[in-house]
Design a protein around this motif. Sequence first.
Motif, mmCIF file in Angstrom:
data_model
loop_
_atom_site.group_PDB
_atom_site.id
_atom_site.type_symbol
_atom_site.label_atom_id
_atom_site.label_comp_id
_atom_site.label_asym_id
_atom_site.label_seq_id
_atom_site.Cartn_x
_atom_site.Cartn_y
_atom_site.Cartn_z
ATOM 1 N N THR A 1 -9.145 -9.360 -10.260
ATOM 2 C CA THR A 1 -8.310 -8.194 -9.423
ATOM 3 C C THR A 1 -8.687 -7.037 -9.134
ATOM 4 O O THR A 1 -8.578 -6.489 -7.901
ATOM 5 C CB THR A 1 -6.874 -8.211 -10.344
ATOM 6 O OG1 THR A 1 -6.421 -9.358 -10.745
ATOM 7 C CG2 THR A 1 -5.844 -7.249 -9.599
ATOM 8 N N MET A 2 -9.517 -6.658 -9.896
ATOM 9 C CA MET A 2 -10.111 -5.213 -9.531
ATOM 10 C C MET A 2 -11.123 -5.363 -8.570
ATOM 11 O O MET A 2 -11.358 -4.547 -7.406
ATOM 12 C CB MET A 2 -10.818 -4.654 -10.844
ATOM 13 C CG MET A 2 -11.319 -3.257 -10.667
ATOM 14 S SD MET A 2 -10.372 -1.784 -10.191
ATOM 15 C CE MET A 2 -9.784 -1.607 -11.596
ATOM 16 N N SER A 3 -11.895 -6.387 -8.450
ATOM 17 C CA SER A 3 -12.859 -6.555 -7.482
ATOM 18 C C SER A 3 -12.260 -6.913 -6.245
ATOM 19 O O SER A 3 -12.772 -6.460 -4.725
ATOM 20 C CB SER A 3 -13.924 -7.857 -7.845
ATOM 21 O OG SER A 3 -14.678 -7.403 -9.022
ATOM 22 N N PHE A 4 -11.388 -7.653 -6.186
ATOM 23 C CA PHE A 4 -10.353 -7.866 -4.917
ATOM 24 C C PHE A 4 -9.800 -6.469 -4.349
ATOM 25 O O PHE A 4 -9.882 -6.145 -3.077
ATOM 26 C CB PHE A 4 -9.293 -8.895 -5.367
ATOM 27 C CG PHE A 4 -8.325 -8.970 -4.084
ATOM 28 C CD1 PHE A 4 -8.604 -9.772 -3.119
ATOM 29 C CD2 PHE A 4 -6.825 -8.461 -4.001
ATOM 30 C CE1 PHE A 4 -7.760 -10.253 -2.155
ATOM 31 C CE2 PHE A 4 -6.105 -8.616 -2.898
ATOM 32 C CZ PHE A 4 -6.483 -9.682 -1.807
ATOM 33 N N LEU A 5 -9.253 -5.699 -5.111
ATOM 34 C CA LEU A 5 -8.822 -4.443 -4.812
ATOM 35 C C LEU A 5 -9.912 -3.491 -4.311
ATOM 36 O O LEU A 5 -9.769 -3.038 -3.012
ATOM 37 C CB LEU A 5 -8.127 -3.764 -5.889
ATOM 38 C CG LEU A 5 -7.370 -2.179 -5.999
ATOM 39 C CD1 LEU A 5 -6.433 -2.107 -6.992
ATOM 40 C CD2 LEU A 5 -8.495 -1.170 -5.894
ATOM 41 N N GLU A 6 -11.158 -3.471 -4.866
ATOM 42 C CA GLU A 6 -12.311 -2.758 -4.215
ATOM 43 C C GLU A 6 -12.752 -2.977 -2.917
ATOM 44 O O GLU A 6 -13.276 -2.063 -2.156
ATOM 45 C CB GLU A 6 -13.197 -2.448 -5.265
ATOM 46 C CG GLU A 6 -12.537 -1.533 -6.423
ATOM 47 C CD GLU A 6 -13.619 -1.048 -7.197
ATOM 48 O OE1 GLU A 6 -14.917 -1.638 -7.286
ATOM 49 O OE2 GLU A 6 -13.567 -0.021 -7.781
ATOM 50 N N THR A 7 -12.378 -4.338 -2.585
ATOM 51 C CA THR A 7 -12.847 -4.934 -1.420
ATOM 52 C C THR A 7 -12.031 -4.261 -0.278
ATOM 53 O O THR A 7 -12.529 -3.979 0.744
ATOM 54 C CB THR A 7 -12.708 -6.421 -1.292
ATOM 55 O OG1 THR A 7 -13.689 -7.094 -2.250
ATOM 56 C CG2 THR A 7 -12.803 -7.099 0.133
ATOM 57 N N TRP A 8 -10.715 -4.164 -0.461
ATOM 58 C CA TRP A 8 -10.007 -3.396 0.486
ATOM 59 C C TRP A 8 -9.929 -2.060 0.563
ATOM 60 O O TRP A 8 -9.890 -1.316 1.387
ATOM 61 C CB TRP A 8 -8.382 -3.808 0.050
ATOM 62 C CG TRP A 8 -8.091 -5.538 0.771
ATOM 63 C CD1 TRP A 8 -8.057 -6.286 -0.411
ATOM 64 C CD2 TRP A 8 -8.014 -6.089 1.598
ATOM 65 N NE1 TRP A 8 -7.760 -7.568 0.044
ATOM 66 C CE2 TRP A 8 -7.703 -7.452 1.392
ATOM 67 C CE3 TRP A 8 -7.953 -5.543 2.976
ATOM 68 C CZ2 TRP A 8 -7.469 -8.477 2.507
ATOM 69 C CZ3 TRP A 8 -7.815 -6.384 4.094
ATOM 70 C CH2 TRP A 8 -7.727 -7.776 3.828
ATOM 71 N N MET B 1 -1.624 8.306 9.453
ATOM 72 C CA MET B 1 -0.777 8.238 8.365
ATOM 73 C C MET B 1 -0.875 6.740 7.621
ATOM 74 O O MET B 1 -0.632 6.476 6.301
ATOM 75 C CB MET B 1 0.705 8.574 8.580
ATOM 76 C CG MET B 1 1.058 9.940 9.126
ATOM 77 S SD MET B 1 0.131 11.383 7.943
ATOM 78 C CE MET B 1 1.015 10.792 6.425
ATOM 79 N N THR B 2 -1.223 5.708 8.887
ATOM 80 C CA THR B 2 -1.288 4.369 8.119
ATOM 81 C C THR B 2 -2.475 4.266 7.222
ATOM 82 O O THR B 2 -2.465 3.657 6.298
ATOM 83 C CB THR B 2 -1.307 3.421 9.496
ATOM 84 O OG1 THR B 2 -0.166 3.591 9.941
ATOM 85 C CG2 THR B 2 -1.404 2.028 8.911
ATOM 86 N N GLN B 3 -3.686 4.881 7.892
ATOM 87 C CA GLN B 3 -5.030 4.693 6.854
ATOM 88 C C GLN B 3 -4.689 5.446 5.713
ATOM 89 O O GLN B 3 -4.988 5.219 4.718
ATOM 90 C CB GLN B 3 -6.194 5.212 7.688
ATOM 91 C CG GLN B 3 -7.423 4.995 7.096
ATOM 92 C CD GLN B 3 -8.515 5.789 7.675
ATOM 93 O OE1 GLN B 3 -8.443 7.087 7.973
ATOM 94 N NE2 GLN B 3 -9.617 4.938 8.068
ATOM 95 N N PHE B 4 -4.374 6.725 5.684
ATOM 96 C CA PHE B 4 -4.011 7.652 4.663
ATOM 97 C C PHE B 4 -3.026 6.599 3.625
ATOM 98 O O PHE B 4 -3.432 6.724 2.367
ATOM 99 C CB PHE B 4 -3.103 8.669 5.042
ATOM 100 C CG PHE B 4 -2.724 9.526 3.834
ATOM 101 C CD1 PHE B 4 -3.558 9.951 2.828
ATOM 102 C CD2 PHE B 4 -1.422 9.787 3.563
ATOM 103 C CE1 PHE B 4 -3.157 10.737 1.702
ATOM 104 C CE2 PHE B 4 -0.793 10.562 2.318
ATOM 105 C CZ PHE B 4 -1.862 11.028 1.536
ATOM 106 N N TYR B 5 -2.159 6.020 4.124
ATOM 107 C CA TYR B 5 -0.985 5.252 3.089
ATOM 108 C C TYR B 5 -2.009 4.300 2.346
ATOM 109 O O TYR B 5 -1.616 4.225 1.161
ATOM 110 C CB TYR B 5 0.100 4.543 3.819
ATOM 111 C CG TYR B 5 0.789 3.802 3.252
ATOM 112 C CD1 TYR B 5 1.749 4.110 2.119
ATOM 113 C CD2 TYR B 5 0.774 2.251 3.431
ATOM 114 C CE1 TYR B 5 2.463 3.182 1.263
ATOM 115 C CE2 TYR B 5 1.643 1.436 2.635
ATOM 116 C CZ TYR B 5 2.550 1.964 1.432
ATOM 117 O OH TYR B 5 3.019 0.993 0.629
ATOM 118 N N PHE B 6 -2.512 3.334 2.884
ATOM 119 C CA PHE B 6 -3.511 2.293 2.258
ATOM 120 C C PHE B 6 -4.424 2.970 1.365
ATOM 121 O O PHE B 6 -4.684 2.534 0.247
ATOM 122 C CB PHE B 6 -3.962 1.469 3.294
ATOM 123 C CG PHE B 6 -2.848 0.501 3.924
ATOM 124 C CD1 PHE B 6 -2.391 -0.860 3.320
ATOM 125 C CD2 PHE B 6 -2.446 0.680 5.206
ATOM 126 C CE1 PHE B 6 -1.671 -1.645 3.763
ATOM 127 C CE2 PHE B 6 -1.315 -0.313 5.522
ATOM 128 C CZ PHE B 6 -0.990 -1.429 5.109
#
Length: 308
Positions: A65-72, A98-103
């Motif tokens: 899950t951590m690896s998946f998160l860091e991909t994004w 604001m969209t990039q900042f949010y993600f």
Amino acid sequence: MWKENIIYSSELILVSFPTSPWLKVPLFLLFLVTYLFVLLENLVITLTVWVTGSLHKPMYYFLGTMSFLETWYISVTVPKMLAGFLLHLNTTSFLGYMTQFYFFISLTCTECVLLAVMAYDHYVAIYWPLHYPVMMTIGFCVQLTISSWVSGFTISMTKVYFISQVASCGNNILNHFFCDVSPILKLACMDFSMAELVDFALAIIILVFPLSATVLSYVFIVSTILHIPSATGQWKAFSTCASHLTVVVIFYTTVIFMYVRPRAIISFNSNKLISVICAVFTPMPNPIIYCLRNKEVKDAIRKTMASG
């Protein structure tokens, strides 16, 4: 009456890294290679955990899950930066900003909670080894993971809402390479104390609470390890969580340095350098740290690559 004279900036310009033309291509290649390397190593770990039956355990489930998160996480900032280097696409709309900042902030907050969840998993494995299979069931692991993502994205939504209400006018040039909170507040031409207060309060919740839970887990872990009679047993128990502890130290060091300070700071080039480390280079060693100390993961990766 003063507010009526505000001129809102509909287009924002990210300065990124102003350099000599001959440096743009080397910098582009450096960040491109780094980005592709981080993508590859995290995708390999995610795929390996997914397809390898022997890794269908809570510890490896959280690792995947951590690896998946860091991909994004790295994909939120680097592609836009690469486009700026190569195609000179440094402009963005306020909505795009604001969209990039949010993600970006959502994934950062999610990682804070997920690291605390992984610390709790190690605590249960070492402090309650006989109860571990009963306490850390797959269903419970899924609940913890979903809670990490939901809390991260929900808290970030509130943060972004209040920050987006701050009007920026006049100057629309931001001395940064991705959409972050400090540059946009620097352009504010109205009182943003409420946005700062909300941002600070939510930062306490999403940073301090998970960090406190992580520290508390390791207090119990270290206490348990010290009571193990044999040195071999102590080392084996410590090696189980050493990789995670290393990642926690790296992550929180960069995040605290970046965000535990006044929000409307001037984005000097030195701060951009730290931001690069936080957003681009910090995710790079994490899979290596986890895999180098785990023979089971390394063997599984070899089999996965060989079968592929």
